[in-house]
Write an enzyme that holds these catalytic residues in place. Structure first.
Site, PDB file in Angstrom:
ATOM      1  N   LYS A  76     -11.341   3.277  -5.900  1.00  2.84           N
ATOM      2  CA  LYS A  76     -10.781   3.247  -4.546  1.00  2.84           C
ATOM      3  C   LYS A  76     -11.645   4.154  -3.670  1.00  2.84           C
ATOM      4  CE  LYS A  76      -6.389   4.139  -2.078  1.00  2.84           C
ATOM      5  NZ  LYS A  76      -4.960   4.536  -2.236  1.00  2.84           N
ATOM      6  N   SER A 151      -1.278   1.589  -0.084  1.00  2.00           N
ATOM      7  CA  SER A 151      -2.606   1.659   0.492  1.00  2.00           C
ATOM      8  C   SER A 151      -3.722   1.171  -0.428  1.00  2.00           C
ATOM      9  CB  SER A 151      -2.918   3.100   0.909  1.00  2.00           C
ATOM     10  OG  SER A 151      -3.004   3.935  -0.241  1.00  2.00           O
ATOM     11  N   SER A 175       1.686   3.654  -3.170  1.00  2.00           N
ATOM     12  CA  SER A 175       0.388   3.006  -2.913  1.00  2.00           C
ATOM     13  C   SER A 175      -0.314   2.413  -4.123  1.00  2.00           C
ATOM     14  CB  SER A 175      -0.567   3.988  -2.234  1.00  2.00           C
ATOM     15  OG  SER A 175      -0.201   4.168  -0.893  1.00  2.00           O
TER      16      SER A 175
END
Lengths: 484, 95
Positions: A76, A151, A175
């Site tokens: 990420k 997210s 998330s």
């Protein structure tokens, strides 16, 4: 090549069925071909990936390969990667080439993994739809009109679209679990302090926790084995031995008690999803688990507490983004204040600005006791609900989200409606507990996630339950049309 | 709780954010909605409840007061917008 799990790739690399360079090349060309549709990567790093793959193949030829040597994955874009652009989904860090590796990144490098690139996310991890990324929204591979969740929506979409078998992610209010649920994959958020936050760009420091997204529970265990552990560089990291999470995957669950919180099966939950979640729980009963209804009476306070604590901590953390030492700087500042204000106003998007403002207000003179201190007190009440529940049950199960993936644009104009998306996930971050999402069905051809909540440091138990479920069912093998 | 426009501007100033006149009303509405959401907390009885800062109630670890980091100033300043002789450059602050 693209439908292989991490466990399978590790086995086949060891057996010499193909090289790391071959599978790395295959996945890189798949990303090049398909990702313009999903936008799940912000940066793809083919040169570095192929260099790592080549080094891995050489290590293997020398008889020095470990389990992870040459296995492809992605990070990420919230984890700092030395010499590689690290944007956190923000214009503010559009030119930020990190000068060091996050501990999580170092761990994967040391294990011999091959990083294919950096995945998209909501700006500074603030969002539940991946629409707030400066680098464009991510599309849900199950339905391009719908959001992948957030997210960690880039990691989720990339894994669901079979662009990469696993990716790191972070979870501050849901998330990891929410995008895993919306994209039909497996995701685990460990206990707070289990994984180092060093080099993981901070959003809300007392809630943020790194974790993983994969297609199977077994793969999640393999990734967590690399990530988890004490790091003296993170002052909140917990110094406690890490078990081998793959060793307990097949443990019996006979006699285990599953708690179902009545507050998680409320009117907020789509009835068709409730049915899928209950059917999944019944699957565990078939394996010998018992079910008990429990109550987490302060559940309704989790979102209000979160929207004091998270913005407050983010307002402090993001004060470092000032255009002085790194990141975006405005052209021709008139004075120092103008430099700060215009650099930050240009660099941050609307949702980040809103949260900084809410947090600044909550922490400002005269309001601290009424907001931040009060929220920290109620936070303890929410934790105590779980402490009481775990005296009666071994694990808690419920839905991850109130509905399947929603349409892009549906919630962007009303921030509060977006916040309510995390109604079943946020309490775990406040309590610091580990949580996992595994696919357990579909509604209107959209995936439904089952949430597994464990007591502190019970990640091994969650992965065990996930694995047993995935041995008995095939929901985790279902894929968006045309992608297998 | 509804915020007034001048409160929104005062908060923006504290955050070192610039809000245009056209944006003030939108921020006023959204921030007020968020504060309405969190106002539910006021009704909760928290007398005798200790605030919780860390989920495991851990306290900050201390370490020996020894130099462990090496100087990497030039490496870190490579990504800075403007530097000179090892310093970060900003517009003149002191006349």
């Amino acid at each position: 090549m693209h439908n292989k799990t991490i466990a399978q790739i590790a086995r086949e690399l060891a057996a010499g069925e193909y090289s790391s360079v071959e599978i790395t090349q295959a996945l890189l060309s798949r990303i090049e071909q398909l990702d313009p549709v999903y936008n799940s990567f912000i940066t793809v790093t083919p040169e570095q990936a192929l260099a790592q793959a080549k080094a891995a193949d050489e290590l293997r030829a020398a008889g020095q390969a470990g389990i992870w040597t040459g296995v492809p994955m992605a990070h990420k874009d919230i984890f700092c990667t030395n010499g590689v652009l690290t944007t956190c989904g923000s214009r503010m860090l559009g030119n930020f080439v990190a000068p060091y590796d996050a501990t999580v990144v170092s761990n994967f490098n040391a294990a011999g993994a091959v990083c294919l690139g950096k995945t998209n996310l909501d700006e500074f991890a603030m969002g539940s739809s991946n629409e707030s990324s400066f680098y464009g929204a991510v599309k849900n591979p199950w339905d391009l009109e719908r959001v992948p969740g957030g997210s960690s929506g880039g990691s989720a979409a990339a894994v669901a679209a079979r662009l990469v078998p696993g990716a790191t992610a972070t979870d501050t209010g849901g998330s990891i679990r929410q995008p895993a649920a919306l994209c039909g994959i497996t995701g685990i958020k460990p206990t707070y302090g289990r994984v180092s936050r060093w080099g993981m760009i901070a959003y809300a420091s007392s809630l943020d926790q790194g974790g993983v997204m994969t297609r199977t529970s077994e793969d999640a265990a393999m990734m967590l084995n690399v990530m988890a552990g004490f790091d003296p560089k993170d002052s909140t990291c917990v110094d406690r031995a890490v078990p081998d999470y793959t060793a307990t995957l097949n443990d019996s669950i006979e006699g285990l008690t599953i708690g179902l919180p009545k507050e998680y099966f409320s009117a907020d939950l789509d009835p068709a999803m409730a049915q899928q979640v209950r059917a999944a729980v019944a699957e565990f009963e078939k394996m010998g688990a018992k079910v008990k209804e429990i109550s987490l009476p302060n559940t309704h306070l989790a979102i209000p507490v979160y929207y004091v604590i998270a913005p407050s901590e983010c307002s402090a953390n993001l004060s470092r983004m000032d255009g002085v030492r790194f990141g975006h700087r405005v052209a021709d500042p008139k004075d120092i204040n103008d430099l700060y204000k215009r650099s930050r106003s240009e660099g941050f998007g609307a949702e980040v600005k809103r949260r900084i403002m809410v947090g600044t207000y909550a922490l400002s003179a005269g309001f601290y006791d009424a907001y931040y201190l009060k929220a920290q007190q109620v936070r303890r009440l929410i934790k105590n609900d779980f402490v009481e529940a775990f005296k009666e049950v071994d694990v808690i199960m419920g839905p991850v989200t109130p509905t399947p993936a929603f349409r892009a644009g549906e919630k962007t104009s009303d921030p509060v409606s977006m916040y309510l998306e995390d109604i079943f996930t946020i309490a775990l971050n406040l309590a610091g507990l580990p949580g996992m999402s595994i696919p357990c069905g579909t509604v209107n051809n959209l995936p439904v996630g089952l949430q597994l909540i464990g007591n502190y440091f019970e990640e091994g138990r969650l992965l065990n339950l996930g694995h047993k479920f995935q041995q008995a069912t095939d929901w985790h093998q279902q894929a968006p049309a045309g992608l297998v | 709780m509804a915020l007034e426009q001048d409160q929104v501007l005062a908060i923006a100033e504290l955050c070192r954010l610039q809000i245009s006149d056209a944006e003030v009303a939108e921020y006023q509405k959204n921030l007020s909605n968020i504060l309405d959401l969190v106002d539910q907390l006021a009704a909760v009885d928290t007398s005798d409840v200790a605030p919780m800062a860390h989920p495991l109630d851990a306290v900050q670890r201390l370490r020996a007061d020894q130099v462990t980091e090496t100087n990497q100033r030039e490496h870190f300043q490579k990504i800075a917008p403007a530097t000179e002789n090892g310093h970060y450059l900003v517009p003149r602050v002191i006349e």
